[in-house]
Design a protein around this motif. Structure first.
Motif, mmCIF file in Angstrom:
data_model
loop_
_atom_site.group_PDB
_atom_site.id
_atom_site.type_symbol
_atom_site.label_atom_id
_atom_site.label_comp_id
_atom_site.label_asym_id
_atom_site.label_seq_id
_atom_site.Cartn_x
_atom_site.Cartn_y
_atom_site.Cartn_z
ATOM 1 N N ILE A 220 0.837 -1.196 0.000
ATOM 2 C CA ILE A 220 0.000 0.000 0.000
ATOM 3 C C ILE A 220 0.877 1.253 0.000
ATOM 4 N N ARG A 221 0.513 2.231 -0.803
ATOM 5 C CA ARG A 221 1.116 3.570 -0.727
ATOM 6 C C ARG A 221 0.148 4.449 0.051
ATOM 7 N N VAL A 222 0.646 5.058 1.097
ATOM 8 C CA VAL A 222 -0.191 5.869 1.979
ATOM 9 C C VAL A 222 -0.241 7.302 1.464
ATOM 10 N N PRO B 271 4.589 3.972 7.986
ATOM 11 C CA PRO B 271 5.421 4.402 6.863
ATOM 12 C C PRO B 271 4.560 4.756 5.650
ATOM 13 N N LYS B 272 5.159 5.445 4.702
ATOM 14 C CA LYS B 272 4.435 5.845 3.492
ATOM 15 C C LYS B 272 4.132 4.656 2.571
ATOM 16 N N ARG B 273 4.838 3.561 2.773
ATOM 17 C CA ARG B 273 4.546 2.295 2.090
ATOM 18 C C ARG B 273 4.477 1.222 3.155
ATOM 19 N N THR C 242 -8.660 3.688 -4.597
ATOM 20 C CA THR C 242 -8.136 4.331 -3.399
ATOM 21 C C THR C 242 -9.079 4.002 -2.255
ATOM 22 N N TYR C 243 -8.509 3.688 -1.087
ATOM 23 C CA TYR C 243 -9.305 3.234 0.053
ATOM 24 C C TYR C 243 -9.062 4.084 1.287
#
Length: 81
Positions: free
Chosen positions: A5-7, A16-18, A37-38
């Motif tokens: 997932i990319r945040v 973290p951003k990933r 996108t969730y």
């Protein structure tokens, strides 16, 4: 199933951003499509590198949960004071 997932935005906590999100192969499975996108409400898994999402935690595609975003942003702003 494990998804990378990319945040885009964090409302609470530090992640973290990933990250890697696990969805169980049970009736609690949260189906995810790589092209959507969730809004995810995550729990930490027993493995510190994983997070867990299920269909009981109010997670949803953003297009279905868009009305919640202003409320979550307001709560985040209050919590940061």
């Amino acid at each position: 199933t494990i998804h990378e997932i990319r945040v885009r935005e964090i409302f609470r906590g530090r992640i973290p951003k990933r990250l890697y999100v696990e969805t169980p192969n049970t009736s609690a499975r949260f189906p995810m499509d790589g092209n959507r996108t969730y809004l995810l409400f995550l729990q930490r898994d027993t493995d510190p590198a994983l997070h867990f999402v299920d269909n009981c935690g109010h997670s949803a595609p953003v297009d279905k949960a868009r009305a919640l975003l202003p409320q979550l942003r307001a709560l985040r702003a209050v919590g940061s004071k």
